[in-house]
Design a protein around this motif. Structure first.
Motif, PDB file in Angstrom:
ATOM      1  N   LEU A  90       0.832  -1.206   0.000  1.00 32.46           N
ATOM      2  CA  LEU A  90       0.000   0.000   0.000  1.00 32.46           C
ATOM      3  C   LEU A  90       0.867   1.257   0.000  1.00 32.46           C
ATOM      4  N   SER A  91       2.034   1.178   0.633  1.00 28.07           N
ATOM      5  CA  SER A  91       2.908   2.350   0.709  1.00 28.07           C
ATOM      6  C   SER A  91       3.491   2.715  -0.657  1.00 28.07           C
ATOM      7  N   THR A  92       3.399   1.813  -1.621  1.00 29.26           N
ATOM      8  CA  THR A  92       3.881   2.120  -2.972  1.00 29.26           C
ATOM      9  C   THR A  92       2.793   2.776  -3.823  1.00 29.26           C
ATOM     10  N   GLN A  93       1.564   2.824  -3.296  1.00 32.13           N
ATOM     11  CA  GLN A  93       0.447   3.396  -4.032  1.00 32.13           C
ATOM     12  C   GLN A  93       0.300   4.877  -3.699  1.00 32.13           C
ATOM     13  N   GLN A  94      -0.097   5.665  -4.658  1.00 33.28           N
ATOM     14  CA  GLN A  94      -0.332   7.084  -4.418  1.00 33.28           C
ATOM     15  C   GLN A  94      -1.722   7.307  -3.830  1.00 33.28           C
ATOM     16  N   GLY A  95      -1.829   8.316  -2.996  1.00 31.17           N
ATOM     17  CA  GLY A  95      -3.127   8.721  -2.492  1.00 31.17           C
ATOM     18  C   GLY A  95      -3.506   8.156  -1.140  1.00 31.17           C
TER      19      GLY A  95
END
Length: 335
Positions: free
Chosen positions: A20-25
């Motif tokens: 999730l930390s690699t996803q934006q937003g």
């Protein structure tokens, strides 16, 4: 969006946080009591609150401080055998703890909830692979606690407008491809790490609980899903819930399975170690075959497993050490 990941320092939760930390937003806040999780598995820069979901005062403090928009819940106790020996402890943590969490969500008007459920709610399935619409009939306290929570979620949607997704799966396995985090339970109960502990010289043999089931070799058949694939499914579920605002339940499975002996033999081939096994009595509450399908998750969430064979789980030849796919702390770093 601010996402509160309850149990984010644990096995599946920590891998979810990494993905999730690699996803934006998304802004991530981890809540974990560290009874099973590890502080070292929390990436730098991720906010962390040490707390127990059964501590309602702590929950209110955290919700007031961080004001999350959604909650992802990985805080359950997960051992079938332990649940049979201590059902009250399991209902206290898995059910009462979730009720407190939902009550605080209601107070702070948090509407989105992703629940790490289990395909153990189906008990001894009448159809294999288990379809998404199978009738839940849990046969042990662990599975029943998860089913009770699923029913609570449905009633909470009706009463309070909560929107949720339940993800039902069996045996998570493997580790993050970086090798920084992996499977490290104490005590360890999962088959693959137990097998490799024998090859590592940490135990003398691996136990096979029953070899007289009606399966191809008499041992239980189980479904294995790589932990990173599970993390991806949770992220897709969150995106779907936010976009569609529609509650759903999905099975996450491989559609196939492996017997206990097949997994042991594969590890023998990989490691070159004899890996002695010892047949013991059946465990109470163990079904013969547990395999789930994932048709709806594939169609609706667009979820597709990256690690789709036992070789991709890490059971492949290599020269010097055990693959991080199989066990996260193979190099003794203590993760």
């Amino acid at each position: 969006m601010k996402i509160l990941v309850c149990g984010g320092a644990g096995y599946i939760g920590s891998h979810l946080v990494r993905e999730l930390s690699t996803q934006q937003g998304y802004e991530i806040i981890i809540l974990d009591n560290l009874s099973k999780g590890h502080i070292k598995s929390i990436p730098k820069g991720i906010k962390f609150e040490k707390a127990d979901i059964r501590d309602k005062t702590a929950l209110e403090r955290i919700f007031s401080k961080h004001k999350p928009d959604a909650v992802m819940h990985f805080c359950a106790s997960i051992s079938v055998g332990e649940s049979v020996a201590d059902p009250l402890g399991y209902y206290e943590n898995n059910v009462a703890g979730t009720i407190y969490l939902l009550q605080v969500m209601k107070k702070y008007n948090v509407k989105y909830f992703i629940f790490s459920s289990t395909a153990a709610i189906f008990g001894n399935p009448k159809e294999v692979p288990i379809p998404d619409n199978a009738r839940p009939e849990p046969i042990n306290p662990y599975g029943d606690t998860k089913f009770v929570v699923e029913k609570i979620l449905a009633w909470s949607e009706n009463a309070y407008g909560l929107k949720y997704i339940c993800l039902r799966y069996f045996n998570a396995c493997g580790a993050h491809e970086s090798g920084d985090i992996g499977e490290d339970h104490d005590p360890e109960t999962h088959l693959i790490p137990l097998i490799l502990q024998v090859a590592l010289g940490q135990r003398e043999s691996v136990s096979i609980f029953g070899d007289d089931y009606e399966t191809k070799d008499g041992t239980c058949v189980r479904d294995y899903i790589h932990v990173t694939d599970l993390a991806t499914a949770h992220i897709r579920a969150l995106a779907y819930l936010i976009k569609e605002n529609k509650s759903q339940s999905f099975n996450l499975g491989s559609g196939e399975g492996y017997t206990v002996k097949e997994v042991i033999n594969a590890a023998r081939n990989v490691t070159g170690h004899p890996i002695p096994d010892k047949v013991e009595d059946r465990r109470i509450g163990d079904p013969a075959i547990l395999i789930a399908g994932s048709t709806r998750a594939e169609q609706i969430l667009g979820w597709k497993r990256k690690y789709n064979t036992i070789e991709r789980y890490g059971l492949q030849p290599y020269s010097s050490t055990f693959s991080w796919f199989l066990i996260g702390h193979w190099d003794q770093r203590g993760q």
